[in-house]
Design an enzyme around this catalytic site. Structure first.
Site, PDB file in Angstrom:
ATOM      1  N   GLU A 134       6.878 -32.973 -12.739  1.00 36.73           N
ATOM      2  CA  GLU A 134       6.944 -32.840 -11.290  1.00 36.73           C
ATOM      3  C   GLU A 134       6.839 -34.172 -10.559  1.00 36.73           C
ATOM      4  O   GLU A 134       7.522 -34.383  -9.559  1.00 36.73           O
ATOM      5  CB  GLU A 134       5.843 -31.895 -10.791  1.00 36.73           C
ATOM      6  N   SER A 417      -8.713  26.397  20.656  1.00 31.43           N
ATOM      7  CA  SER A 417      -9.515  26.359  21.881  1.00 31.43           C
ATOM      8  C   SER A 417     -10.239  25.041  22.083  1.00 31.43           C
ATOM      9  O   SER A 417     -10.835  24.826  23.149  1.00 31.43           O
ATOM     10  CB  SER A 417     -10.536  27.503  21.862  1.00 31.43           C
TER      11      SER A 417
END
Length: 874
Positions: A134, A417
């Site tokens: 690299e 309800s």
């Protein structure tokens, strides 16, 4: 007298004749004169160039201090860790290992030898391999390697493409951490600037350590330590030369060089790395030969691949899995944070002790009523909006029972309800009181108003609203009506205060689902989720203040930066006036002491609540609260069906609510939670604005086959209503034709712009609901209208009408126009009350619904899921 011109003497020759004029010599520059001025000009140019260069360099130097973000992000060790979710007490709930990251110090990547009693350190095998391939001059260049750039340009020119990169390790690190992946000139310059600045602030070893711990090696492995464990099952310092060379070659292209899938490519790249190591004298020639011939590497890769396959097939088990799954979804939707990314630390509001109580209670209570019955529970601190317990089902990991479906969040069911308190709250806001008397007498509704005496029959279009016992109790105060969960009075109250006003109030309180504006809304026909329902009920506990439900306390990244912080006081919106809130609290308290909520009473603890049971007992609910906690419980089947004899909200969900609150409240109140709601006028205005978006509805015609907007070619269609806030399709049906019709607002009452505006050909085959028998399901009480079908003309085998298409279109328009109320409808009982948004009380009533409700072609809204008008009033 004019002056004469001066006399110029003329030269004469010897014989007296005029001589020729004398020519003067021309001046010429010497060679040295030109040389002198050349150097003067050159010095001026050089001086200007130096000044220009100095200005550029100063600008670059000034820019260097701004292009590099905080170095904590680069050196944060926690950034390499998986994202984790923690409970409120700091205990770990889950971690997401979608990426394997293990940070390793640079000292562990080096090798140490003792020579003559002195310890010396050298580059480890992976360090040597990485630097060779690299960046061989890493320890000598200043961050940018000019020689490497020139070499890369020449190599790429010879290859006719990009064959070699010129980036150094420092530049690669800068790209990976700070910059995007786009290849642009600006990015290349930014990379160089960041690299130079990194070299100024960090040592070479620090840069190399960050690089080796950040680089991607494929197969979810980030960093050299994770790669060594993934591919070879060993530590980085224990890698052989051949193994180190193979790993060092992978970052060039992790997918193309994947050694598990492309071993030949990885092996070829390994030889390139070994050759570079030999060229840079990091290995000897015998070591080079041994590494190339190493036969163990292929066997090791095969073993690691099989091991990874077994590990990934294992489903990770989380604590409080339904809550963890909800947090993951919430972060993604609300803030855009993905827990698949590493380094996030999420601190949530869940309380492990209360969560454990909730899971135990629900498992026991639900299993009492059937092996396949499902249930959900959500508990919230109403003063902060923080979710402290969530159970979304019986077993998250049981795939045969649709385990990963979160019924507390994803499931939407009819609330029965439990919807009534929103209507009563609207009435209290409009000036009514718990002592206001209304009459429980036969009630028939036509559209969205009470029918006249001449239409009070199912055959004449009326729809009867009945209580479960099918009896009437005469006049009673609203306090008693709510305690008895009276359907008739709740529906009559809804018509009195205005359907749209009640819908807006529910949205202001926190209901996010679209609510269909029909009278049966009072019976709970519009579906909601348990989480939003519980959050809205928190308004009753706080006496009118609204705090958004949230599972999050704080979110941090790996560098310790706080991304989300919700630990401070909540800027709350007042969505219910103080008087109305106090009255609703007393009414819901009365329901627990004297009404259908009696089964949840706990001695010494003040509770409020409401039961709910839908038609055919398909869903049962209990929604309740104390001043410290608000909790909701739901039970039912994933595929709605009757729960059986004896099922009711108070009998099934009530015990689960009571047992949870009995154990949880002493623990919660002992901590003395601080009331953190701060009333904020801006928050109130924002809530009202959001609610207005849900108040408007639109109606469109949908193709039954494609589900998109109908064209004139679509044979089977239906009318459907959607909230104006969104949800309606925006594309026309691509199956039945290319010529879309104009979608118009039917309530405008205007004629078609052209003959085919309504898509009258072919005649639609519409469902005629007028022939339904009186089964009590409440869906057959519709006005038939004028439905174009086979009775209006001959229809061929393809479903096309034999009549004039323009006639069919005109008839359809007249039908739609006649079935819609344009403008203000005639006043009915309750008109004239002050609406919540300050407008006049006369509200235009639409027969259209919202939230994607399907309407028959006779344009009368149906109730959802066959909801019975005789809904259980439990």
């Amino acid at each position: 007298m004019a002056r004469s011109a001066p006399i110029v003497p003329v030269p004469l020759t010897a014989n007296g004749a005029a001589a020729a004029p004398m020519s003067l010599p021309r001046f010429r520059h010497t060679f040295w004169w030109y040389v002198k001025w050349f150097f003067i000009a050159l010095q001026a140019i050089v001086f200007c160039a130096l000044i220009f260069a100095a200005v550029i360099l100063k600008g670059v130097n000034d820019e260097l201090h701004t292009v590099v973000p905080d170095l904590r992000l680069l050196l944060a060790k926690d950034r390499a860790a998986p994202s984790r979710i923690y409970a409120s007490d700091g205990s770990l709930l889950a971690e997401f290992k979608t990426q394997e990251r293990r940070w390793i110090p640079i000292d562990e990547l080096k090798t140490y030898k003792t020579v003559n009693g002195r310890v010396t350190q050298t580059q480890g095998r992976l360090m040597a391999a990485t630097l060779s391939i690299e960046d061989s001059r890493f320890y000598t260049h200043p961050g940018v390697d000019a020689k490497r750039i020139v070499g890369a340009l020449i190599a790429n020119y010879k290859a006719g493409g990009v064959s070699q990169g010129g980036s150094t390790i420092t530049e690669q690190l800068a790209k990976n951490v700070y910059l995007s992946r786009a290849r642009t000139t600006k990015r290349r310059l930014s990379t160089a600037l960041i690299a130079v600045q990194l070299e100024r602030k960090l040592s070479k070893d620090e840069i190399l350590e960050a690089y080796l711990n950040d680089i991607f090696y494929g197969n979810r492995a980030y960093g050299c330590e994770a790669a060594a464990q993934t591919y070879f099952g060993k530590r980085t310092k224990d890698l052989s030369i051949s193994e180190a060379a193979l790993l060092a070659g992978l970052p060039q292209s992790p997918s193309n060089l994947d050694p598990w899938r492309h071993f030949d490519r990885a092996k070829k790249r390994q030889r390139v790395v070994l050759h570079e190591m030999l060229q840079t004298s990091r290995i000897t020639y015998p070591q080079y030969l041994d590494a190339i011939k190493d036969p163990s590497i292929e066997v090791a890769l095969q073993n690691s691949r099989e091991r990874a396959r077994r590990e990934r097939s294992t489903v990770p088990h989380w604590k409080s899995p339904y809550f963890v799954a909800y947090v993951r979804q919430y972060l993604k939707k609300q803030y855009g944070y993905d827990l698949d990314q590493p380094g996030l630390i999420v601190r949530t509001s869940i309380d492990p002790k209360l969560q454990s109580i909730a899971e135990g209670v629900m498992e026991y209570q639900v299993s009492r009523h059937g092996a396949t019955l499902q249930g959900a529970l959500v508990s919230i601190d109403p003063w902060t909006g923080q979710i402290i317990a969530m159970v979304g089902g019986r077993d998250y990991y049981n795939t045969s029972m649709n385990g990963q479906f979160n019924r507390a969040v994803q499931g939407k069911r009819q609330p029965g309800s439990t919807m009534k308190p929103y209507i009563y709250a609207t009435a209290m806001e409009a000036g009514l009181t718990p002592d206001t008397v209304m009459v429980d007498s036969p009630l028939f509704v036509c559209g969205d108003s009470e029918c006249s005496a001449s239409r009070r029959s199912r055959r004449r279009g009326g729809r009867e609203i009945r209580d479960y016992d099918r009896t009437h109790h005469g006049a009673m105060p609203l306090r008693s009506a709510l305690a008895m969960s009276n359907n008739v009075i709740a529906t009559r109250l809804l018509l009195r205060v205005g359907i749209q006003n009640a819908i807006q109030k529910a949205h202001l309180m926190g209901v996010q689902s679209s609510l269909v504006p029909v009278p049966t809304l009072a019976l709970g026909t519009s579906e909601v989720s348990l989480l939003e329902h519980v959050s809205a009920y928190g308004v009753f506990a706080t006496k009118g203040l609204r705090a958004e439900a949230t599972p999050i306390l704080k979110v941090e990244n790996g560098a310790g930066e706080v991304l989300v912080d919700q630990t401070g006081p909540v800027r709350a919106a007042r969505v219910l006036s103080q008087n109305a809130a106090n009255e609703m609290y007393s009414m819901l308290r009365y329901n627990v002491t004297n009404g259908t909520g009696r089964p949840v009473q706990i001695p010494g603890i003040e509770l409020i609540g409401k039961t709910g049971t839908t038609s055919s007992n398909k869903d049962v609910w209990f929604m309740g609260a104390s001043p410290q906690l608000v909790t909701g419980v739901w039970m039912g089947y994933d595929r709605p069906r009757a729960l059986g004899y004896g099922s009711a909200g108070g009998k099934w969900c009530g015990p689960a609510f009571r047992e949870f609150m009995r154990q949880a409240l002493p623990i919660w109140t002992a901590r003395r939670p601080v009331e953190k709601l701060v009333e904020d006028a801006r928050a109130t205005a924002q809530r009202r604005f959001v609610a207005q978006q849900y108040k408007q509805y639109i109606k469109v015609r949908i193709c039954n086959e494609s589900g998109l907007l109908a064209t004139k070619e679509c044979p089977d269609t239906h009318m459907e209503v959607f909230s104006a806030a969104g949800g309606a399709p925006t594309q026309y049906c691509p199956i039945h034709g290319r010529n879309p019709v104009e979608q118009r607002r039917l309530s405008e009452g205007r004629a078609p712009g052209r003959d085919d505006d309504l898509g009258g050909v072919p005649v639609r085959r519409s469902t005629d609901n007028s022939d339904n028998d009186d089964t009590g399901d409440g869906d057959s009480n519709t006005e038939t209208g004028d439905i174009p079908n086979a009775r209006h003309g001959a229809v061929d085998e393809q479903g096309r009408s034999g009549e004039d298409p323009n006639t069919a279109a005109r008839r359809e328009y007249e039908r739609d126009k006649n079935s819609d109320d344009a403008g203000d409808a005639p006043a009915h009982e309750g008109d004239g009350v002050v609406t919540l948004d300050g407008d006049s009380g006369t509200t235009p009533r639409r027969r259209s619904g919202g939230g994607g409700q399907v309407l028959p072609d006779n344009d009368t809204p149906q109730t959802l899921d066959g909801f019975d008008d005789t809904a259980r009033n439990q």
